[in-house]
Motif scaffolding. Structure first.
Motif, PDB file in Angstrom:
ATOM      1  N   ALA A   1       1.283   4.052  -2.995  1.00  0.00           N
ATOM      2  CA  ALA A   1       1.024   5.471  -2.762  1.00  0.00           C
ATOM      3  C   ALA A   1       2.210   6.314  -3.220  1.00  0.00           C
ATOM      4  O   ALA A   1       2.041   7.359  -3.862  1.00  0.00           O
ATOM      5  CB  ALA A   1       0.731   5.714  -1.281  1.00  0.00           C
TER       6      ALA A   1
ATOM      7  N   ASP B   1       2.412   6.240  -7.083  1.00  0.00           N
ATOM      8  CA  ASP B   1       1.397   7.093  -7.710  1.00  0.00           C
ATOM      9  C   ASP B   1       1.783   8.567  -7.591  1.00  0.00           C
ATOM     10  O   ASP B   1       1.600   9.343  -8.543  1.00  0.00           O
ATOM     11  CB  ASP B   1       0.032   6.853  -7.055  1.00  0.00           C
ATOM     12  CG  ASP B   1      -0.548   5.492  -7.413  1.00  0.00           C
ATOM     13  OD1 ASP B   1      -0.049   4.869  -8.373  1.00  0.00           O
ATOM     14  OD2 ASP B   1      -1.485   5.062  -6.719  1.00  0.00           O
ATOM     15  N   ASP B   2       2.290   8.933  -6.418  1.00  0.00           N
ATOM     16  CA  ASP B   2       2.729  10.320  -6.235  1.00  0.00           C
ATOM     17  C   ASP B   2       3.886  10.644  -7.173  1.00  0.00           C
ATOM     18  O   ASP B   2       3.932  11.723  -7.773  1.00  0.00           O
ATOM     19  CB  ASP B   2       3.158  10.535  -4.787  1.00  0.00           C
ATOM     20  CG  ASP B   2       3.734  11.922  -4.574  1.00  0.00           C
ATOM     21  OD1 ASP B   2       2.966  12.911  -4.621  1.00  0.00           O
ATOM     22  OD2 ASP B   2       4.971  12.026  -4.378  1.00  0.00           O
TER      23      ASP B   2
ATOM     24  N   GLU C   1       0.822  -1.203   0.000  1.00  0.00           N
ATOM     25  CA  GLU C   1       0.000   0.000   0.000  1.00  0.00           C
ATOM     26  C   GLU C   1       0.863   1.263   0.000  1.00  0.00           C
ATOM     27  O   GLU C   1       0.614   2.213  -0.753  1.00  0.00           O
ATOM     28  CB  GLU C   1      -0.938   0.016   1.216  1.00  0.00           C
ATOM     29  CG  GLU C   1      -2.014  -1.050   1.204  1.00  0.00           C
ATOM     30  CD  GLU C   1      -1.491  -2.415   1.631  1.00  0.00           C
ATOM     31  OE1 GLU C   1      -0.305  -2.487   2.062  1.00  0.00           O
ATOM     32  OE2 GLU C   1      -2.250  -3.391   1.552  1.00  0.00           O
ATOM     33  N   GLU C   2       1.891   1.278   0.847  1.00  0.00           N
ATOM     34  CA  GLU C   2       2.755   2.453   0.919  1.00  0.00           C
ATOM     35  C   GLU C   2       3.554   2.628  -0.365  1.00  0.00           C
ATOM     36  O   GLU C   2       3.733   3.751  -0.858  1.00  0.00           O
ATOM     37  CB  GLU C   2       3.689   2.356   2.124  1.00  0.00           C
ATOM     38  CG  GLU C   2       4.532   3.624   2.327  1.00  0.00           C
ATOM     39  CD  GLU C   2       5.386   3.560   3.566  1.00  0.00           C
ATOM     40  OE1 GLU C   2       6.097   4.562   3.815  1.00  0.00           O
ATOM     41  OE2 GLU C   2       5.351   2.536   4.282  1.00  0.00           O
TER      42      GLU C   2
END
Length: 225
Positions: A113, A116-117, A109-110
């Motif tokens: 994230a 995507d950033d 998940e991290e």
């Protein structure tokens, strides 16, 4: 009745016609140019040496001092933009490599994230760089138009000097006497003026967006201090 004149052995001698000047001559001293002498008594209007002239617009830009200065400024601006793009790309490549290495220590998940950033910032940076490139291209086009506008009074001056009615670009002339080409004369007139900067329109190189900041380093994962 008057007697007939005796027959001639040959045709009557004719006076040699005066030599005519070469058509289209642009040398002011040549007979093809209008002079200050009184016009012929026939009353016919004096004809110009040529009804049209032509020039090479690209040479006016590349061979004149002012034009070369403008081209040097253009190249410097492009180099600066390309340098910024290379620096930003290199920073993103380094960050991507670090993010790949951190993948082993991050949860899915991290990592997603952060990825995507990262992707969003890459897309934004490319959009900003494209905007800067487009802005620069428009500004350089305005500068070139300003340069040619500053040359216009010279063309008007030469139009009157050569008693012509029009000046065409060399690319639009299929065939013509080289003596009608006034490119060299235009360049000489430009270089005879003080090498002042070309008038700059309101939108200048100074208004191009500032260089983008380099991407920040990805935040380290826990225990990766």
């Amino acid at each position: 009745l008057a007697t007939a004149a005796p027959a001639q052995d040959g045709p009557p001698a004719q006076r040699p016609a005066p030599e005519s000047p070469a058509p289209g001559s642009l040398v002011p001293e040549s007979p093809g140019f209008a002079s200050d002498a009184p016009a012929a008594t026939s009353g016919a209007p004096e004809q110009p040496a040529s009804t049209f002239l032509f020039l090479n617009q690209e040479r006016i830009l590349t061979d004149s001092e002012t034009g070369r200065k403008l081209l040097d400024e253009e190249e410097a601006a492009r180099d600066a933009l390309r340098g910024d793009a290379r620096a930003i790309d290199a920073a993103f490549e380094d960050e991507e490599q670090r993010l790949t290495e951190l993948r082993k220590t991050l949860s899915s998940e991290e990592f997603r994230a952060r990825a995507d950033d990262f992707d969003a910032r890459v897309v934004k940076a490319r959009q900003d760089q494209d905007a800067r490139s487009s802005s620069l291209a428009q500004d350089l086009d305005r500068r070139r138009r300003a340069f040619y506008s500053s040359v216009a009074p010279i063309l008007v001056k030469l139009l009157g000097r050569y008693h012509a009615y029009a000046i065409f670009d060399e690319s639009s002339v299929l065939l013509a006497d080289d003596s009608l080409n006034i490119t060299g004369a235009v360049i000489a007139e430009i270089d005879a003026q003080p090498p002042a900067a070309v008038p700059v329109p309101p939108a200048t190189l100074d208004t191009v967006p500032a260089p983008l900041p380099a991407p920040g380093r990805a935040a380290p994962a826990e225990g990766d201090q």
